[in-house]
Motif scaffolding. Structure first.
Motif, PDB file in Angstrom:
ATOM      1  N   SER A   1      -7.454   3.874  -2.321  1.00 10.84           N
ATOM      2  CA  SER A   1      -6.518   4.915  -2.718  1.00 10.84           C
ATOM      3  C   SER A   1      -6.549   6.018  -1.677  1.00 10.84           C
ATOM      4  CB  SER A   1      -6.907   5.477  -4.087  1.00 10.84           C
ATOM      5  OG  SER A   1      -8.145   6.175  -4.002  1.00 10.84           O
TER       6      SER A   1
ATOM      7  N   ASP B   1      -7.500  -1.707   0.687  1.00  7.82           N
ATOM      8  CA  ASP B   1      -6.616  -1.323  -0.415  1.00  7.82           C
ATOM      9  C   ASP B   1      -7.159  -0.080  -1.130  1.00  7.82           C
ATOM     10  OD1 ASP B   1      -4.292  -1.552  -1.904  1.00  7.82           O
ATOM     11  OD2 ASP B   1      -5.229  -2.798  -3.447  1.00  7.82           O
TER      12      ASP B   1
ATOM     13  N   ALA C   1      -0.405   4.550  -1.969  1.00 10.31           N
ATOM     14  CA  ALA C   1      -1.528   5.260  -1.343  1.00 10.31           C
ATOM     15  C   ALA C   1      -1.091   5.948  -0.063  1.00 10.31           C
ATOM     16  CB  ALA C   1      -2.665   4.285  -1.061  1.00 10.31           C
TER      17      ALA C   1
ATOM     18  N   ILE D   1      -6.962   2.172   3.833  1.00 12.03           N
ATOM     19  CA  ILE D   1      -5.902   1.863   2.871  1.00 12.03           C
ATOM     20  C   ILE D   1      -5.371   0.453   3.101  1.00 12.03           C
ATOM     21  CG2 ILE D   1      -3.542   2.449   2.179  1.00 12.03           C
ATOM     22  CD1 ILE D   1      -4.263   5.393   2.690  1.00 12.03           C
ATOM     23  N   LEU D   2      -5.144   0.094   4.362  1.00 11.66           N
ATOM     24  CA  LEU D   2      -4.559  -1.206   4.669  1.00 11.66           C
ATOM     25  C   LEU D   2      -5.566  -2.352   4.544  1.00 11.66           C
ATOM     26  CD1 LEU D   2      -2.395  -0.289   7.802  1.00 11.66           C
ATOM     27  CD2 LEU D   2      -1.680  -0.433   5.418  1.00 11.66           C
TER      28      LEU D   2
ATOM     29  N   HIS E   1       0.831  -1.211   0.000  1.00  8.29           N
ATOM     30  CA  HIS E   1       0.000   0.000   0.000  1.00  8.29           C
ATOM     31  C   HIS E   1       0.868   1.266   0.000  1.00  8.29           C
ATOM     32  CE1 HIS E   1      -3.062  -2.922   1.208  1.00  8.29           C
ATOM     33  NE2 HIS E   1      -2.236  -3.290   2.173  1.00  8.29           N
TER      34      HIS E   1
END
Length: 213
Positions: free
Chosen positions: A152, A150, A70, A146-147, A67
């Motif tokens: 953006s 996934d 991002a 994000i983690l 990631h």
């Protein structure tokens, strides 16, 4: 604990330069704005624990690699916001109440706290509070999104804004807890952050999970 120790050492480095408002601003913005990014490893560790894994410090960092793009874009947004506060607050205070503070060279090793008026301090703090609310609103669940999903950087920030809009009281309570615990860290010469920062990082993951329900 290593994450908390890193934050404490960085804070000591900033405050070692003196108590000029610019240095105080740098320390506070560094924690409030970059805290979500610095705590990404803690959130990854919490995600791993929930998945039944046994996380280590190295694994918590390796889990960020997929990631990276991002997280870097999100970090740039927070850095831009921090830089904007330092620039805009200086411009606003100079226009409204005169110089924001004595010169850095004059107060680097002096007591800048006694060299500013209450009006200057109040205006400076107000601008910082507005910035803190804005940064919290775009970051409250950005890193977990994000983690975990996934997402953006832009999707994560929009998700955070929706979470604040849909759960304003819960988010306000969470923000108040962050402020109070950060204050405890400050009054303990940042030593408290060695424990408080990891706790906040893990709690961020559980706050994200609670807001999803």
């Amino acid at each position: 604990m290593a994450y908390g120790l890193m934050v404490t050492l960085m804070g000591w480095l900033v405050f070692a330069l003196g108590n000029h408002p610019y240095f105080i601003a740098a320390a506070l913005t560094g924690f409030l704005l970059l805290g979500p990014i610095l705590g990404a490893g803690l959130i990854e560790a919490s995600r791993a624990i929930e998945a039944g894994e046994t996380p280590t410090f190295d694994a918590s960092l390796r889990g960020l690699s997929p990631h990276r793009a991002a997280l870097e874009r999100f970090a740039m947004v927070l850095l831009t916001l921090a830089a904007a506060w330092l620039l805009l607050s200086a411009w606003t205070l100079n226009a409204a109440v005169g110089p924001i503070a004595p010169s850095v060279t004059a107060s680097l090793w002096d007591d800048a706290l006694r060299m500013m008026t209450s009006g200057q301090w109040g205006a400076w703090a107000l601008i910082g509070a507005v910035l803190a609310v804005a940064s919290f609103s775009i970051s409250v669940i950005a890193v977990p999104l994000i983690l975990h999903r996934d997402a953006s950087a832009s999707e994560a920030m929009r998700g955070s804004l929706r979470a604040v809009a849909n759960h304003p009281i819960a988010c306000a309570e969470w923000a108040l807890l962050i402020v109070l615990l950060t204050a405890v860290g400050l009054v303990t010469a940042l030593l408290g952050l060695i424990v408080i920062y990891p706790v906040l990082g893990h709690a961020s993951w559980h706050a994200y999970q609670a807001l999803r329900k």
